[in-house]
Write a protein that holds these residues in place. Structure first.
Motif, PDB file in Angstrom:
ATOM      1  N   THR A 146      52.565  57.662  12.443  1.00 45.77           N
ATOM      2  CA  THR A 146      53.304  56.449  12.813  1.00 45.77           C
ATOM      3  C   THR A 146      52.498  55.648  13.823  1.00 45.77           C
ATOM      4  OG1 THR A 146      55.395  57.609  12.584  1.00 45.77           O
ATOM      5  CG2 THR A 146      55.444  55.583  13.885  1.00 45.77           C
ATOM      6  N   ILE A 147      52.448  54.337  13.603  1.00 45.97           N
ATOM      7  CA  ILE A 147      51.958  53.430  14.639  1.00 45.97           C
ATOM      8  C   ILE A 147      53.158  52.576  15.016  1.00 45.97           C
ATOM      9  CG2 ILE A 147      50.385  51.528  15.178  1.00 45.97           C
ATOM     10  CD1 ILE A 147      48.442  52.617  13.158  1.00 45.97           C
ATOM     11  N   PHE A 148      53.457  52.480  16.310  1.00 46.80           N
ATOM     12  CA  PHE A 148      54.564  51.627  16.716  1.00 46.80           C
ATOM     13  C   PHE A 148      54.070  50.212  16.979  1.00 46.80           C
ATOM     14  CE2 PHE A 148      56.913  55.578  17.973  1.00 46.80           C
ATOM     15  CZ  PHE A 148      57.995  55.353  17.133  1.00 46.80           C
ATOM     16  N   PHE A 149      54.861  49.250  16.528  1.00 49.68           N
ATOM     17  CA  PHE A 149      54.598  47.839  16.848  1.00 49.68           C
ATOM     18  C   PHE A 149      55.739  47.411  17.766  1.00 49.68           C
ATOM     19  CE2 PHE A 149      54.483  43.276  14.822  1.00 49.68           C
ATOM     20  CZ  PHE A 149      54.150  42.748  16.072  1.00 49.68           C
ATOM     21  N   ARG A 150      55.393  47.153  19.029  1.00 51.17           N
ATOM     22  CA  ARG A 150      56.406  46.695  19.981  1.00 51.17           C
ATOM     23  C   ARG A 150      56.255  45.188  20.076  1.00 51.17           C
ATOM     24  NH1 ARG A 150      60.764  46.590  22.546  1.00 51.17           N
ATOM     25  NH2 ARG A 150      61.229  47.962  24.286  1.00 51.17           N
ATOM     26  N   THR A 151      57.328  44.460  19.768  1.00 52.66           N
ATOM     27  CA  THR A 151      57.197  42.999  19.635  1.00 52.66           C
ATOM     28  C   THR A 151      57.297  42.261  20.975  1.00 52.66           C
ATOM     29  OG1 THR A 151      59.553  42.807  19.164  1.00 52.66           O
ATOM     30  CG2 THR A 151      58.088  42.985  17.264  1.00 52.66           C
ATOM     31  N   TYR A 152      57.334  43.000  22.080  1.00 47.40           N
ATOM     32  CA  TYR A 152      57.384  42.367  23.404  1.00 47.40           C
ATOM     33  C   TYR A 152      55.968  42.137  23.953  1.00 47.40           C
ATOM     34  CZ  TYR A 152      62.382  43.548  23.856  1.00 47.40           C
ATOM     35  OH  TYR A 152      63.731  43.640  23.710  1.00 47.40           O
ATOM     36  N   SER A 153      55.913  41.449  25.097  1.00 49.08           N
ATOM     37  CA  SER A 153      54.628  41.266  25.778  1.00 49.08           C
ATOM     38  C   SER A 153      54.198  42.592  26.411  1.00 49.08           C
ATOM     39  CB  SER A 153      54.781  40.221  26.886  1.00 49.08           C
ATOM     40  OG  SER A 153      55.670  40.690  27.881  1.00 49.08           O
ATOM     41  N   ALA A 154      52.893  42.689  26.719  1.00 46.24           N
ATOM     42  CA  ALA A 154      52.387  43.898  27.374  1.00 46.24           C
ATOM     43  C   ALA A 154      53.001  44.023  28.773  1.00 46.24           C
ATOM     44  CB  ALA A 154      50.865  43.833  27.469  1.00 46.24           C
ATOM     45  N   HIS A 155      53.181  42.895  29.459  1.00 45.03           N
ATOM     46  CA  HIS A 155      53.795  42.943  30.792  1.00 45.03           C
ATOM     47  C   HIS A 155      55.172  43.601  30.709  1.00 45.03           C
ATOM     48  CE1 HIS A 155      50.694  40.082  32.091  1.00 45.03           C
ATOM     49  NE2 HIS A 155      51.050  40.376  33.321  1.00 45.03           N
ATOM     50  N   CYS A 156      55.946  43.171  29.715  1.00 41.57           N
ATOM     51  CA  CYS A 156      57.304  43.679  29.620  1.00 41.57           C
ATOM     52  C   CYS A 156      57.309  45.173  29.290  1.00 41.57           C
ATOM     53  CB  CYS A 156      58.072  42.883  28.571  1.00 41.57           C
ATOM     54  SG  CYS A 156      59.791  43.334  28.562  1.00 41.57           S
ATOM     55  N   LEU A 157      56.460  45.566  28.347  1.00 43.38           N
ATOM     56  CA  LEU A 157      56.439  46.984  27.981  1.00 43.38           C
ATOM     57  C   LEU A 157      56.012  47.846  29.173  1.00 43.38           C
ATOM     58  CD1 LEU A 157      56.875  49.118  25.859  1.00 43.38           C
ATOM     59  CD2 LEU A 157      54.561  48.751  25.032  1.00 43.38           C
ATOM     60  N   TRP A 158      55.062  47.349  29.951  1.00 45.58           N
ATOM     61  CA  TRP A 158      54.607  48.083  31.143  1.00 45.58           C
ATOM     62  C   TRP A 158      55.786  48.315  32.107  1.00 45.58           C
ATOM     63  CZ3 TRP A 158      51.151  51.238  32.728  1.00 45.58           C
ATOM     64  CH2 TRP A 158      50.797  51.355  34.071  1.00 45.58           C
ATOM     65  N   ILE A 159      56.651  47.324  32.226  1.00 45.99           N
ATOM     66  CA  ILE A 159      57.830  47.468  33.095  1.00 45.99           C
ATOM     67  C   ILE A 159      58.793  48.512  32.513  1.00 45.99           C
ATOM     68  CG2 ILE A 159      59.833  46.266  34.090  1.00 45.99           C
ATOM     69  CD1 ILE A 159      58.081  43.705  34.076  1.00 45.99           C
ATOM     70  N   TYR A 160      58.982  48.471  31.192  1.00 47.52           N
ATOM     71  CA  TYR A 160      59.862  49.480  30.563  1.00 47.52           C
ATOM     72  C   TYR A 160      59.376  50.897  30.889  1.00 47.52           C
ATOM     73  CZ  TYR A 160      62.963  46.635  27.613  1.00 47.52           C
ATOM     74  OH  TYR A 160      63.941  45.792  27.166  1.00 47.52           O
ATOM     75  N   PHE A 161      58.048  51.062  30.946  1.00 50.31           N
ATOM     76  CA  PHE A 161      57.511  52.388  31.257  1.00 50.31           C
ATOM     77  C   PHE A 161      57.801  52.805  32.697  1.00 50.31           C
ATOM     78  CE2 PHE A 161      54.932  52.370  27.350  1.00 50.31           C
ATOM     79  CZ  PHE A 161      55.074  53.700  26.994  1.00 50.31           C
ATOM     80  N   HIS A 162      58.269  51.879  33.529  1.00 53.39           N
ATOM     81  CA  HIS A 162      58.525  52.200  34.936  1.00 53.39           C
ATOM     82  C   HIS A 162      60.004  52.214  35.292  1.00 53.39           C
ATOM     83  CE1 HIS A 162      54.243  51.456  34.951  1.00 53.39           C
ATOM     84  NE2 HIS A 162      54.215  52.212  36.029  1.00 53.39           N
ATOM     85  N   PHE A 163      60.890  52.219  34.319  1.00 52.84           N
ATOM     86  CA  PHE A 163      62.322  52.243  34.632  1.00 52.84           C
ATOM     87  C   PHE A 163      62.684  53.488  35.469  1.00 52.84           C
ATOM     88  CE2 PHE A 163      64.006  49.461  30.869  1.00 52.84           C
ATOM     89  CZ  PHE A 163      63.612  48.325  31.556  1.00 52.84           C
ATOM     90  N   PHE A 214      68.897  55.055  27.720  1.00 50.00           N
ATOM     91  CA  PHE A 214      68.431  55.003  26.336  1.00 50.00           C
ATOM     92  C   PHE A 214      67.000  54.429  26.286  1.00 50.00           C
ATOM     93  CE2 PHE A 214      67.707  52.170  22.738  1.00 50.00           C
ATOM     94  CZ  PHE A 214      67.709  53.092  21.702  1.00 50.00           C
ATOM     95  N   PHE A 215      66.779  53.324  27.012  1.00 53.46           N
ATOM     96  CA  PHE A 215      65.446  52.705  26.953  1.00 53.46           C
ATOM     97  C   PHE A 215      64.378  53.556  27.641  1.00 53.46           C
ATOM     98  CE2 PHE A 215      67.509  48.803  25.431  1.00 53.46           C
ATOM     99  CZ  PHE A 215      66.637  48.533  24.384  1.00 53.46           C
ATOM    100  N   ILE A 216      64.789  54.329  28.640  1.00 47.39           N
ATOM    101  CA  ILE A 216      63.816  55.239  29.272  1.00 47.39           C
ATOM    102  C   ILE A 216      63.337  56.259  28.230  1.00 47.39           C
ATOM    103  CG2 ILE A 216      63.548  57.085  30.994  1.00 47.39           C
ATOM    104  CD1 ILE A 216      65.406  55.423  32.838  1.00 47.39           C
ATOM    105  N   ARG A 217      64.302  56.836  27.500  1.00 48.61           N
ATOM    106  CA  ARG A 217      63.936  57.843  26.479  1.00 48.61           C
ATOM    107  C   ARG A 217      63.135  57.189  25.359  1.00 48.61           C
ATOM    108  NH1 ARG A 217      69.262  59.180  27.086  1.00 48.61           N
ATOM    109  NH2 ARG A 217      69.825  58.169  25.144  1.00 48.61           N
TER     110      ARG A 217
END
Ligand code: UDX
Length: 484
Positions: A146-163, A214-217
């Motif tokens: 599987t390759i995931f395609f996350r349709t958000y910006s890199a900035h936003c995804l980086w923040i999700y990783f820090h919840f 949920f988003f953390i997991r």
């Protein structure tokens, strides 16, 4: 480069890739662009839509004719038949039903492909939406990478990783009401983010909030993938892409996908249209209206495909736009306004003349609108696709973000890339008027200069020797090597 790949691959095996986007406009469109790019490179594409969206795509774009080589598969959306499938609760309900019904649907689809054509015909790779992490469990059952395609910006995804870190460091839940308090525990964004710029899942009132948990997991599952695709540009979000690289085996920054797709289609003289993957019927008469307007004189106003506004908010925007004395083209989707009032009802109650400089349409050909010479600014909800489309067109923005990633994108636009103003958390006619005048008159030169510079970075990235084009080639090679 991509054309080279086509000729080499014709002589060898044709890899089969399955694309599985979350069934919303802002996800389907970039997924379809990606599928088209891989199909150009000789790949066989299977594309999954919900039955409801499949019918909408057939109705609006005749996707079977546009993509004769694609195999379109539809699955039920899991909602009851009488669900309106629009309005304020639609995406919430869809999100919930997808968690229950998509996993067995994907399993069933892969099983039927295996039975129909044999194990060799199973996809060699699944490109799944990064908000549907369960896809990787099913893919693993079938031993498909599987390759995931996350349709958000890199900035936003980086923040999700820090919840989790935000909770551990006591930055959330917020201790008081001060939304301008800086957020200091996210590396690389120490001097950028305030509480109000965090992704709007909830206002982070409660660390145990099920959506937050949920988003953390969900975000941590992404790292199990073979790679991560982002619709972004190294030269624009480089530092965040590099940081994300520490979580993933491979990160492919291959945006802006809409522009890369158009460029490659032009080169291969295949017909390309910006309407691909669009779920609404476009009203093209606005392009003629724009033709009659002077250069850079019109503000384009659109809030994407998901958000809903109250009648009061519509009125504040309407008065602000009218008082700015600028021409404006405003997209008001049939389901944009909450409640029974239509835009017609709202306008009827207003003094005559409020709309004399404006044109309202229910859905616009947005890419064409943004690249029209009459457009001088974009009042946007800061969805990531709209942001990228505006960047490529060199159009400065007024951002009025509402949900999820939009809060982050608008902060980047105003404070990092400096190509617009962030109107976040206010909807007041005098502020709308002031910002429209600032964007279109007072700060016009300065804004246009930064917008043009940013546009050049985005446009250069999709040239043959540009970073996104090179990254696409790497993705193609990596998928090929999976299949052999
Ligand atoms: C939301 C998010 O905020 C976004 O960042 C996320 O990646 C997906 O979900 P949405 O509200 O759909 O997205 O906004 P956006 O990402 O901007 O996508 C909307 C798309 O619809 C754009 O590609 C835009 O060109 C298109 N559009 C919108 C039209 O073609 N015509 C219109 O009138 C309005």
């Amino acid at each position: 480069m991509v054309t080279e790949t086509i000729s080499t691959m014709e002589k060898t095996e044709v890899p089969h890739v399955l694309f599985f986007p979350f069934p919303a406009q802002g996800h389907i469109k970039p997924f379809l662009s990606l599928a088209e790019l891989l199909s150009h490179a000789g790949f066989q594409a299977t594309f999954i839509n919900t039955e409801h969206n499949h019918h909408r795509l057939l109705h609006n774009n005749d996707i079977h004719n546009r993509f004769p080589k694609f195999q379109f598969k539809s699955i039920p959306d899991g909602l009851p038949p009488d669900h309106p499938r629009s309005g304020p609760l639609y995406i919430r309900d869809l999100f919930r039903s997808s968690r229950v019904s998509f996993r067995p649907a994907l399993r069933e689809l892969l099983t039927s492909l295996k039975e129909e054509k044999g194990p060799c015909q199973l996809p060699k790779c699944i490109i799944a939406d990064g908000i549907m992490s369960f896809s990787i469990d099913v893919a693993e059952e079938f031993e498909i990478p599987t390759i995931f395609f996350r349709t958000y910006s890199a900035h936003c995804l980086w923040i999700y990783f820090h919840f989790s870190q935000l909770i551990e460091e006591g930055e959330v839940p917020f201790q008081d009401e001060n939304l301008d308090q800086p957020i200091s525990c996210i590396p690389g964004l120490e001097n950028v983010l305030r509480r109000r710029d965090l992704p709007r899942i909830r206002r982070f009132e409660n660390a145990d909030d099920p959506m937050l948990q949920f988003f953390i997991r969900e975000t941590s599952v992404l790292t199990r993938a073979t790679g991560l695709i982002l619709n972004t540009v190294n030269e624009i979000e480089g530092p965040m892409i590099t940081r994300l690289g520490s979580f993933f085996k491979k990160v492919y920054a291959i945006g802006p996908l809409h522009a890369l797709k158009s460029r490659i289609n032009e080169n291969s003289s295949s017909s390309s249209t910006s309407s691909d993957g669009i779920l609404w019927k476009e009203d093209k008469k606005c392009l003629k209206w724009l033709d009659s307007k002077p250069s850079r004189s019109v503000l384009y106003v659109s809030f994407g495909s998901l958000i809903n506004l109250s009648g009061e908010q519509i009125l504040e925007l309407l008065h602000g736009l009218a008082n700015s004395e600028k021409s404006f083209l405003w997209v008001i989707r049939p389901d944009l306004i909450v409640g029974d009032a239509t835009i017609g009802d709202i306008l009827k109650e207003q003094e005559t003349g409020r709309m004399e400089r404006g044109l309202i349409v229910s859905w616009a050909p947005q890419e064409e609108v943004l690249s029209h010479p009459a457009i001088g600014g974009f009042l946007t909800h800061s969805g990531w696709n709209s942001t990228l489309e505006s960047i490529v067109a060199g159009v400065p923005m007024i951002c009025w973000p509402q949900i999820s990633d939009q809060q982050v994108n608008s902060r980047c636009v105003s404070d990092i890339w400096k190509v617009g103003f962030d109107m976040k958390d206010t909807c007041d006619r005098s502020i709308v008027e002031k910002l429209v005048r600032e964007l279109m008159d007072n700060n016009r030169e300065e804004m246009m200069e930064s917008a043009n510079k940013l546009a050049m970075l985005a446009r250069d990235s999709i040239k043959e020797d540009g970073s996104s084009c090179i990254n696409l080639e790497k993705l193609i090679q990596d998928i090929k090597s999976m299949s052999s």
